[in-house]
Structures are given as structure tokens and as C-alpha cells.
Design an enzyme around this catalytic site. Structure first.
Site, PDB file in Angstrom:
ATOM      1  N   GLY A 117      45.203  14.141  43.578  1.00  0.00           N
ATOM      2  CA  GLY A 117      45.304  14.579  44.964  1.00  0.00           C
ATOM      3  C   GLY A 117      44.288  15.627  45.346  1.00  0.00           C
ATOM      4  N   GLU A 174      28.775  36.134  35.026  1.00  0.00           N
ATOM      5  CA  GLU A 174      29.106  35.097  36.007  1.00  0.00           C
ATOM      6  C   GLU A 174      29.161  33.714  35.358  1.00  0.00           C
ATOM      7  OE1 GLU A 174      30.338  35.770  38.744  1.00  0.00           O
ATOM      8  OE2 GLU A 174      29.804  37.892  38.850  1.00  0.00           O
ATOM      9  N   HIS A 215      32.515  33.129  34.077  1.00  0.00           N
ATOM     10  CA  HIS A 215      33.405  32.568  35.105  1.00  0.00           C
ATOM     11  C   HIS A 215      33.120  31.083  35.326  1.00  0.00           C
ATOM     12  CE1 HIS A 215      35.189  36.328  36.191  1.00  0.00           C
ATOM     13  NE2 HIS A 215      34.109  36.853  36.753  1.00  0.00           N
ATOM     14  N   HIS A 269      38.476  37.717  34.214  1.00  0.00           N
ATOM     15  CA  HIS A 269      38.208  39.113  33.854  1.00  0.00           C
ATOM     16  C   HIS A 269      39.146  39.541  32.743  1.00  0.00           C
ATOM     17  CE1 HIS A 269      36.331  39.577  38.052  1.00  0.00           C
ATOM     18  NE2 HIS A 269      35.363  39.537  37.146  1.00  0.00           N
ATOM     19  N   ASP A 321      44.096  37.341  30.657  1.00  0.00           N
ATOM     20  CA  ASP A 321      42.917  36.501  30.860  1.00  0.00           C
ATOM     21  C   ASP A 321      43.098  35.171  30.115  1.00  0.00           C
ATOM     22  OD1 ASP A 321      42.718  37.318  28.276  1.00  0.00           O
ATOM     23  OD2 ASP A 321      40.649  38.051  28.412  1.00  0.00           O
ATOM     24  N   THR A 341      41.351  38.889  23.137  1.00  0.00           N
ATOM     25  CA  THR A 341      40.898  40.018  23.951  1.00  0.00           C
ATOM     26  C   THR A 341      42.100  40.916  24.194  1.00  0.00           C
ATOM     27  OG1 THR A 341      41.306  38.673  25.918  1.00  0.00           O
ATOM     28  CG2 THR A 341      39.041  38.789  25.136  1.00  0.00           C
ATOM     29  N   GLN A 396      44.333  44.989  28.957  1.00  0.00           N
ATOM     30  CA  GLN A 396      43.599  46.120  29.514  1.00  0.00           C
ATOM     31  C   GLN A 396      44.151  46.415  30.899  1.00  0.00           C
ATOM     32  OE1 GLN A 396      39.354  46.114  28.566  1.00  0.00           O
ATOM     33  NE2 GLN A 396      38.937  46.678  30.699  1.00  0.00           N
ATOM     34  N   ASP A 436      25.472  47.151  32.108  1.00  0.00           N
ATOM     35  CA  ASP A 436      24.820  46.162  31.238  1.00  0.00           C
ATOM     36  C   ASP A 436      24.585  46.694  29.819  1.00  0.00           C
ATOM     37  OD1 ASP A 436      24.765  44.419  33.308  1.00  0.00           O
ATOM     38  OD2 ASP A 436      22.585  44.099  33.292  1.00  0.00           O
TER      39      ASP A 436
END
Ligand code: ZN
Ligand code: CA
Length: 714
Positions: free
Chosen positions: A200, A244, A247, A253, A263, A268, A271, A304
């Protein structure tokens, strides 16, 4: 200065320095949901993903043997006209540094991997992936994988993405699209999250294709480790794209976008929320776990310089997305032609279309003009094309002195054709390109039918389609316009619901119409179409002023597709049964074409096997009034315009010559006039200074006399 004020001042400075927010993906996906482009919730996706993921775990093991994933990348630099290497028109070196960063980060070859604290190094993962700047473009031609486009703006916001993504886009099934530009609104990047193939949702997934990919601000793209690029100090090591792309391959995240959220990755640590800047390790998560914050994770918001890992769990999640053929536009990247070097030993030209003559024309010797696209790596200088009409001996056209760049479109004149009245066939094929045989004849073998129709008429004109007298043609094989029963007796109809084939195009064309005796013209028609919910049939109305040699879009164009064309939604064969099932009196102003003796209008239907369309009561007026008087009954109506002027509006069944007179109550004629070719026009009649009182309006039409009494008051 008091101490408190100084502290406040410093805080503001810090805020200003951090005005850029690392990632807009969550907000972007919320926007897509609000727009109705995505209909699944995060929870639905995760539920689906858990099921699919388990099924794929075993295949995963096998996949790992087959060498690295290879992902073809295209970088679209949307600049503002700056010289190459300055401002938003970033240099190739800056782009290459960014590609190198993702290849290192995803494979845990990043130099700062040694900075990962030992407790996290134990769970760090490598994806075994290679990001490759595309080797061939969507046409199969050589490319650097970098496209530069002047977007004509200094900056772009997320809400303008349909605009900037349309400036440069390669099919997302075959390419990972990365747009680099000056992104306004505070975010430095965002990605389109993968979607599931839940039943659908297919239509919505397709709708997401043209926006799929990643957008990165030009000041956060590339790494200062490779050169002195002008980058934001917090985001100057290329980790915005690493984040990115996480993602893009389905990572969330690390804090799960809510206080101590999930997440959906096991290794991980929980947090509380995002990490800003560059804290010192260890720092507590302040959730229930005793583990430390993994702020070094690429899916946090850390600067970074302080990020350095994906976990093994994150890598498995990305691999499951990439391995799953049911996730649109991820798995297909792995078999993209963009990964293969172009084959330049195989010259190819495609015939796109015939520009001239149109499918219905009155010209028996029209110029043949065709539109071609070069799919050849070198510029095309010579071209040999063969064509023939009505199975006659083929004619070979030798073009020399050309300069058609790779990938571009050219229009070529072939000379005039000899056509017969009625139906003609045209065939064409490309023989040689730069003296070498066309490698791919399939895309350059052209066939089309041309109807020479000399019928002419004049306006005003009304066509009720009680019979089909207008020329109809389907240039390729397939169904065509015909008559079908409706509440308007019969109407012109294309029966896409029953059509056995498609897509194809069918043309319903007016006779050649003389517009030379008027400075105003318009056309009205009734339209009925039901959308079946999936197949987007299309109706265009085109105009010709050279009796059909060439057709153009109207201005503004009449071009409607699917739901926008429809007055109903129906999954059964559509047939209007009452006036309420029509879009009545569609109006088109034709003033632009007055003065011309050879006007044609074409109703061009593109059949996608959706549902039936009906057109009826096509009526041309010698006026441009978008709201003309339609008479409920009777052939005419009279009304006073000013003290000395009456107006009469006719609505006759067919064009007729009319004599009218106005008599006073004594029978004395106060006005009279002769009109030729009366159908639907409105005329003024000067009455002079007639006295108040009773008058009779008489009209003589086709041997019949009609009279209306009216009382003139002042
Ligand atoms: Zn993010
Ligand atoms: Ca070809």
C-alpha cells in the site's frame, strides 16, 4: 563590567558559534510525513525491519564473501556562478577529499580510529564498502561523477528542495545523489531515510525517488586534512556526510531522538541526548546504563574532530538495509551501470521524436525534422540516417559538419516528404555515427503514421460528436479516439479502461480553421474523466497555426494528468450519465492565434490504461468572453445595452444567415440588420432614440420567423 553580564555575553557568543545544527534528517522526515509523502511511522518501519532483518541474517554471511559493496556516487554542486574552486562552486579536490573520508570512515581506516576509547574499540565496525564516483552517467557516457549547475541563488532552504534537486538529479535507483550547496535554515546536512515496501506504500515510495539522497552544506563538505579548504571549524573533517550516509542506510541518532531513547542498535550505549562540541572521555550517559557516553559515534552531534566510529551493530543494520531488495533504491545501487566504465567503442544515437510534421497536417510536402540524442562518447560530426515513406525506396540522409556533444539533443532537417492524402507511414533508422555503425538500433528505429487531412472549416463552430467527422490518429500502433454513448448522445472518447495496450498517444484534431476574420477567439468544451487511483492517463490540448506541420503547447499549457484531469475516481469503466459527471465548459482563450487562416487544435491523449475519457460540445466563439451567455432555451435573447442600443445573443443549432428587425407597436420598423454565419455570437443593434413603449423583435432564421415582445422604458 559585573561578572554576571560577562558570563551571559560569553554564552551568547558560544550560541552564535553553534548556530549551525549538525543534522536536519529527523525534521526533514517529519516534513515529508506532513506533506503526505511518507505514510509509515518510525515504529512501523522498525517492526517491519526487525522481521526482514532476521530473515536476512543468514544471507548476510554469504554476502560478506563476495567482496566489498560498491556504491556509485554523483555529487551535484549547486553553485551561484562563482569560478570553479571558489565559494559554493567547490573544487574537485575538496570533493575528492570528502569521498576519501567516507571510504575511510565506513571501513574503519580513519587515522583517528586510534582515538576510539578501548572499551568502544572492542565494538567498532567496518562496513566493507567502497564509494565510487560514478564512471558512467545515466546515458552510459563517461563522467567524473561530479555535476556542476548554476542554481542562480546564493542559498537554498530545505523547503526549496524540489527546486534544487530538480536542477540536477540522476535516477536514485542507480546513483547515490549528493547535493552540495549553501544550505540556509541552520542545518548543515540531511538525508532521506530508507522506507519499507509495506503493502500500500508503493506509490509513496516512487514519489520519494526524485528527492532520495543526501544534502550537505558546502562549508561542511570535504576535509582540511587534505587541503586548506574553507570549512566550518566544527565540521571540517568530512564527518557530516559520514553521519548523513548513516541515516541514508537506516541508522538513527545514537540517543534515539528522545531522552534516553533507542537507536535500535544493541552495542551503542543508551544516551540522554545529543552531544555538542567535544567533551572528554569518559562522560556519563545519565541514563540507566552504567556505560559511558559514546560521543565518538558518527551518529552523535559531536564536532568532526571528536567522532571516529560506527559500531558493529550499526554496520550490520546498514548492511541489512543495503542487502534487502525490498528497500527501494538501496540494494539496486550495488548493480548500477554507473559502476561500470563507459563503453566508448560502441557509438549510439537515439531518435527521440519527430518534430515536424505533426501527426495530422494538410501539407503533402512537409519538411521532416527529427530530434535525436547523442549517446556517443565523442562529439558527432557525421551521421547517416535512412528514412522512407509508405514503403518506398529508402532515402539516405548524410549529415556532415555536425558538432553534437556527448549526451546532448540535436534537431535535424531531412528535406521534404512526399505524402498522399490519407494515412502515411514514416520509418527512420540511424545507420552510421562518425562512419561507424550504430551499435544500438533498438533506440534509433523510428516508426510513425502521418494523416494528411485537408478538411477545413471556419469559426464560430460547434462540434457535438453525433458522428466522428474530425480526423483521429494514433501515430504508433494502438487504440484511438472513437465515439461512445453518454448523456450527450455520443461523445468523443478514448477507452483507456479497455485498451489492450499502452502507453500510446492518440490525437483528435479539428479541421483546419480560419481565424483570419476575427481578433478574438475562444473555445469551450466539456470533459469527463475518472482516475482509477494508479494509472496516470494524460490529456493535452495543443495548437497549430500551420495546418498541422507543427503543434505547440497553448500559453498557459493545457496539460493534465491522473487526478488533476479527473472529475471522479473509479475503478470500473467510466461513462458519464449526467451533466454533473462532466467538467462543463472548459475555457481556452485563443486570441494569440487570430489572424491565422490555418489553425488546428489537437486533443492529445496519452493512454496508460487507466480509465475512459470523454470530450464533447467543443464550441468556438468569435469572442474571448470566458463567461458567455448560454441560453436555457430558444434560439436567441434580446436585452437593452444603452438607451440607443440593443443586444441580441444567438444560440443556434447550426450556422445560419439571420435577418432581424425591431418594430414599434404601430408596425413601423425602427431597426434592421443582416448577419452571416450566426451560431453563438452576440450582436449590437442601434435603435436610435426610440420612445418608451412596446416593441417587437423579429428574427428570420432558415425560413422560420421568431418574435419577442418587449417593453422599452427610459
Ligand atoms: Zn542526523
Ligand atoms: Ca541507436
Amino acid at each position: 563590567m559585573p561578572r554576571l553580564l560577562i558570563i551571559l555575553f560569553m554564552f551568547l557568543l558560544v550560541l552564535n558559534g553553534k548556530a549551525q545544527k549538525r543534522c536536519g534528517t529527523v525534521e526533514y522526515m517529519q516534513m515529508q510525513r506532513k506533506l503526505g509523502k511518507i505514510r509509515q511511522t518510525d515504529e512501523q518501519f522498525e517492526q517491519w525491519f526487525t522481521t526482514q532483518g532476521r530473515n536476512l541474517l543468514r544471507q548476510q554471511q554469504a554476502r560478506q564473501q563476495a567482496g566489498p559493496y560498491r556504491i556509485p556516487v554523483v555529487v551535484h554542486v549547486i553553485h551561484n556562478g562563482e569560478p570553479l574552486g571558489t565559494g559554493t562552486n567547490i573544487s574537485d579536490e575538496q570533493i575528492l577529499s570528502q569521498i576519501d573520508v567516507i571510504n575511510k570512515d565506513f571501513n574503519r581506516l580513519n587515522a583517528d580510529a586510534i582515538s576510539t576509547p578501548p572499551e568502544f574499540a572492542a565494538v567498532a565496525g567496518s562496513m566493507n564498502v567502497e564509494f565510487v564516483l560514478a564512471l558512467r552517467d545515466p546515458f552510459g557516457l563517461p563522467t567524473t561523477g561530479i555535476v556542476r549547475v548554476n542554481g542562480g541563488r546564493t542559498s537554498w532552504s530545505v523547503s526549496q528542495e524540489n527546486e534544487f534537486k530538480a536542477l540536477s538529479y540522476w535516477p536514485a535507483e542507480d546513483y547515490l545523489n549528493i547535493w552540495v550547496l549553501n544550505l540556509s535554515g541552520g542545518f548543515i546536512g540531511y538525508a532521506q531515510f530508507p522506507v519499507s515496501d509495506l503493502p500500500g506504500l508503493e506509490e509513496y515510495q516512487d514519489g520519494l525517488a526524485t528527492t532520495d539522497g543526501v544534502v550537505i552544506d558546502y562549508k561542511a563538505f570535504g576535509s582540511v586534512d587534505y587541503g586548506s579548504f574553507d570549512l566550518d571549524p566544527s565540521y571540517n573533517k568530512g564527518r557530516t556526510l559520514t553521519h548523513e550516509l548513516g541515516h541514508f542506510f537506516g541508522l538513527r541518532h545514537i540517543w534515539g531522538d528522545q531522552l534516553c531513547g533507542t537507536d535500535y542498535v544493541d552495542d551503542t550505549p543508551e544516551q540522554r541526548n545529543e552531544t555538542i562540541g567535544c567533551p572528554t572521555h569518559p562522560s556519563a550517559t545519565t541514563c540507566t546504563t552504567t556505560l559511558n557516553k559514546m560521543f565518538q559515534n558518527y551518529l552523535d552531534y559531536t564536532d568532526d574532530a571528536c567522532m571516529n566510529l560506527f559500531t558493529a551493530g550499526q554496520v550490520v543494520r546498514m548492511q541489512l538495509i543495503l542487502d534487502n531488495p525490498a528497500v527501494p533504491r538501496r540494494n539496486s545501487l550495488l548493480s548500477s551501470p554507473g559502476l561500470l566504465p563507459p563503453n566508448c567503442s560502441e557509438p549510439d544515437v537515439a531518435i527521440l521524436d519527430k518534430v515536424m510534421p505533426g501527426p495530422v497536417t494538410c501539407n503533402q510536402n512537409p519538411m521532416l525534422r527529427m530530434k535525436l540524442r547523442s549517446l556517443t562518447c565523442d562529439p558527432i560530426n557525421t551521421l547517416k540516417v535512412q528514412y522512407r515513406v509508405n514503403n518506398a525506396t529508402p532515402v539516405t540522409a548524410n549529415f556532415t559538419g555536425l558538432n553534437i556533444p556527448p549526451g546532448s539533443v540535436a534537431e535535424l532537417n531531412f528535406g521534404s516528404l512526399n505524402l498522399i492524402t490519407g494515412l502515411n507511414t514514416l520509418e527512420a533508422s540511424v545507420l552510421e555515427i562518425n562512419g561507424i555503425a550504430d551499435y544500438n538500433p533498438a533506440n534509433s528505429t523510428y516508426q510513425s503514421r502521418i494523416l494528411i487531412d485537408l478538411a477545413s472549416d471556419r469559426i464560430p463552430l460547434r462540434e457535438k460528436f453525433d458522428e466522428m467527422t474530425w480526423p483521429v490518429i494514433t501515430p504508433t500502433e494502438g487504440s484511438q479516439w472513437q465515439l461512445s454513448g453518454t448523456n450527450f448522445n455520443t461523445s468523443a472518447s478514448f477507452r483507456a479502461f479497455e485498451a489492450p495496450d499502452g502507453p500510446n498517444e492518440s490525437w483528435l484534431v479539428t479541421p483546419v480553421l480560419d481565424f483570419s476574420n476575427t481578433s478574438r477567439a475562444s473555445v469551450f468544451f466539456d470533459l469527463s474523466y475518472a482516475w482509477n487511483g494508479t494509472d496516470n492517463d494524460r490529456l493535452r490540448v495543443l495548437v497549430s497555426t500551420d495546418c498541422g506541420d507543427t503543434y505547440q503547447n497553448l500559453s498557459p499549457p493545457f496539460d493534465r494528468t491522473g487526478l488533476a484531469l479527473a472529475n471522479a475516481i473509479s475503478v470500473t469503466a467510466w461513462r458519464p450519465e449526467s451533466e454533473s459527471q462532466w467538467q462543463l465548459r472548459q475555457y481556452i482563450n485563443l486570441n494569440n492565434y487570430t489572424g491565422s487562416e490555418q489553425v488546428r487544435l489537437a486533443f492529445v491523449f496519452t493512454n496508460r490504461q487507466g480509465n475512459n475519457i470523454y470530450v464533447d460540445n467543443v464550441e468556438f466563439f468569435l469572442s474571448d468572453d470566458p463567461d458567455p451567455l448560454f441560453l436555457a432555451d430558444g434560439p436567441f435573447a434580446v436585452y437593452w445595452e444603452t438607451l440607443t442600443e440593443a443586444k441580441v445573443t444567438f444560440n443556434l443549432d447550426e450556422r445560419s444567415d439571420v435577418f432581424i428587425e425591431i418594430l414599434d407597436f404601430t408596425g413601423r420598423r425602427v431597426a434592421a440588420a443582416d448577419f452571416k454565419d450566426v451560431l453563438n455570437q452576440t450582436y449590437s443593434i442601434t435603435t436610435g432614440t426610440a420612445a418608451e413603449g412596446l416593441y417587437i423583435f423579429r428574427a428570420h432564421i432558415r425560413g422560420k420567423r421568431y418574435a419577442i415582445k418587449f417593453f422599452l422604458t427610459r
